[in-house]
Design a protein around this motif. Structure first.
Motif, short mmCIF file in Angstrom:
data_model
loop_
_atom_site.label_atom_id
_atom_site.label_comp_id
_atom_site.label_asym_id
_atom_site.label_seq_id
_atom_site.Cartn_x
_atom_site.Cartn_y
_atom_site.Cartn_z
N LYS A 86 0.71 -1.02 0.35
CA LYS A 86 0.08 -0.38 0.36
C LYS A 86 1.08 1.49 0.10
O LYS A 86 1.91 1.34 0.86
N GLN A 87 0.88 2.37 -1.11
CA GLN A 87 1.38 3.49 -0.55
C GLN A 87 0.57 4.71 -0.24
O GLN A 87 -0.28 4.45 0.40
N ASN A 88 1.72 4.99 0.72
CA ASN A 88 1.06 6.60 1.24
C ASN A 88 0.87 7.29 0.51
O ASN A 88 1.38 8.23 -0.28
N SER A 89 -0.11 7.77 -0.09
CA SER A 89 -0.31 8.79 -0.50
C SER A 89 -0.63 10.21 -0.18
O SER A 89 -0.89 10.84 -1.24
N GLU A 90 0.56 10.17 1.20
CA GLU A 90 0.62 11.83 1.21
C GLU A 90 1.87 12.00 0.53
O GLU A 90 3.18 11.18 0.92
N ASN A 91 2.11 13.00 -0.29
CA ASN A 91 3.92 13.34 -0.51
C ASN A 91 4.46 14.28 0.56
O ASN A 91 3.48 15.43 1.16
N TYR A 92 5.71 14.36 1.29
CA TYR A 92 5.86 14.31 2.45
C TYR A 92 6.17 16.61 1.99
O TYR A 92 5.48 17.16 2.65
N LEU A 93 6.54 16.49 0.65
CA LEU A 93 6.20 17.37 0.34
C LEU A 93 5.14 18.78 0.21
O LEU A 93 5.45 19.78 0.06
N GLU A 94 4.45 18.29 0.60
CA GLU A 94 2.85 18.97 0.02
C GLU A 94 2.01 19.04 1.51
O GLU A 94 0.79 19.55 2.22
N ARG A 95 3.37 18.73 3.13
CA ARG A 95 2.18 18.90 4.11
C ARG A 95 2.75 20.29 4.47
O ARG A 95 3.81 20.54 3.63
N ARG A 96 1.35 19.98 5.51
CA ARG A 96 1.86 22.27 5.50
C ARG A 96 2.08 21.44 7.30
O ARG A 96 1.28 21.89 7.72
N PRO A 97 3.14 22.82 7.60
CA PRO A 97 4.00 22.65 9.02
C PRO A 97 2.97 24.34 9.71
O PRO A 97 3.15 24.77 9.00
N MET A 98 2.98 23.90 10.57
CA MET A 98 2.91 25.19 11.31
C MET A 98 3.58 24.95 12.55
O MET A 98 3.58 23.64 13.81
N ARG A 99 3.76 26.44 13.58
CA ARG A 99 4.41 26.26 14.65
C ARG A 99 3.71 26.09 15.59
O ARG A 99 2.34 26.11 15.72
N LYS A 100 3.90 25.05 16.96
CA LYS A 100 3.09 24.30 17.89
C LYS A 100 2.64 26.04 18.25
O LYS A 100 3.49 26.66 19.38
N ASP A 132 2.62 29.07 9.29
CA ASP A 132 1.37 28.97 9.11
C ASP A 132 0.47 27.89 9.23
O ASP A 132 -0.95 28.26 9.08
N GLY A 133 1.11 26.73 9.05
CA GLY A 133 0.12 26.04 7.98
C GLY A 133 -1.14 26.07 6.95
O GLY A 133 -1.26 25.07 6.51
N ARG A 134 -0.45 26.57 6.52
CA ARG A 134 -1.39 27.40 5.00
C ARG A 134 0.05 26.54 3.57
O ARG A 134 -0.15 26.53 2.61
N LYS A 135 1.52 27.17 4.04
CA LYS A 135 2.15 26.98 2.87
C LYS A 135 2.63 25.70 2.99
O LYS A 135 3.13 24.76 4.19
N THR A 136 2.49 25.05 1.90
CA THR A 136 3.47 23.36 1.76
C THR A 136 4.62 23.78 2.08
O THR A 136 5.54 24.36 1.71
N ILE A 137 5.61 22.36 2.50
CA ILE A 137 6.84 22.45 2.77
C ILE A 137 7.57 22.53 1.01
O ILE A 137 8.68 23.59 0.94
N LEU A 138 6.66 21.99 -0.74
CA LEU A 138 7.55 22.82 -1.57
C LEU A 138 6.78 24.53 -1.20
O LEU A 138 7.95 24.81 -1.95
N THR A 139 5.97 24.88 -1.64
CA THR A 139 6.33 26.33 -1.35
C THR A 139 7.42 26.90 -0.31
O THR A 139 7.97 28.47 -0.97
N LEU A 140 7.35 26.08 0.76
CA LEU A 140 8.47 27.41 1.60
C LEU A 140 10.15 26.89 0.52
O LEU A 140 10.79 27.56 1.19
N GLY A 141 10.02 26.03 0.28
CA GLY A 141 10.65 25.23 0.15
C GLY A 141 12.32 26.07 -1.67
O GLY A 141 12.69 27.54 -1.59
N GLU A 142 10.73 27.68 -1.80
CA GLU A 142 10.46 27.53 -2.98
C GLU A 142 10.81 29.29 -2.13
O GLU A 142 12.16 30.37 -3.16
#
Length: 117
Positions: free
Chosen positions: A4-18, A71-81
Motif C-alpha cells: 500500500k502506497q502512502n498517498s501523502e507526499n511529504y513536500l505537500e505537508r503543511r507545517p505550523m508552529r506549535k 502558518d499551516g497554509r504553506k506546503t514544504i514545497l512552497t517554503l522551499g521555493e
C-alpha cells in the motif's frame, strides 16, 4: 502482492508552529525558541540538578528564515521555493535539508501538521 502506497507526499505537508511556543528574533534575524521545561521530572531536575526552567533553542540562518512562515497554509514545497529565492545555491540540497529540518522540529514537538481540508 502490492504494498500500500502512502498517498501523502511529504513536500505537500503543511507545517505550523506549535501553539503557545514562545520565540523571538534578534537583530540579525536569527530566531530563538523559548522552551518551558515543565512536568514533574523537569521540576525535580531543576531543584536537584539546577536545570533551567526555560531552555533556548537557536535556529540557524535558513531555519530562522523558514520559522516565521510556518502558518499551516504553506506546503514544504512552497517554503522551499521561498528559501531558494532567498538563499539560492547556499540552500542546496534544498529539499533534503528542509525534510531533515522538519523531521527535527517534529521530533521535538515544535511543529504541528495542518490536516488537508
Amino acid at each position: 502482492m502490492k504494498k500500500k502506497q502512502n498517498s501523502e507526499n511529504y513536500l505537500e505537508r503543511r507545517p505550523m508552529r506549535k501553539e503557545g511556543l514562545a520565540w523571538n528574533t534578534d537583530e540579525k534575524g536569527l530566531v530563538t525558541l523559548e522552551i518551558q521545561n515543565t512536568g514533574l521530572m523537569n521540576r525535580i531536575a531543576q531543584k536537584l540538578l539546577k536545570k533551567p526552567k526555560v531552555s533556548y533553542v537557536h535556529l540557524e540562518e535558513i531555519g530562522s528564515f523558514v520559522w516565521p512562515l510556518l502558518d499551516g497554509r504553506k506546503t514544504i514545497l512552497t517554503l522551499g521555493e521561498a528559501v531558494k529565492e532567498q538563499f539560492g545555491e547556499k540552500a542546496e540540497p534544498l529539499y533534503e535539508r528542509l525534510a531533515k529540518y522538519f523531521q527535527i522540529l517534529d521530533s521535538y514537538h515544535f511543529v504541528e501538521w495542518k490536516q488537508e481540508e
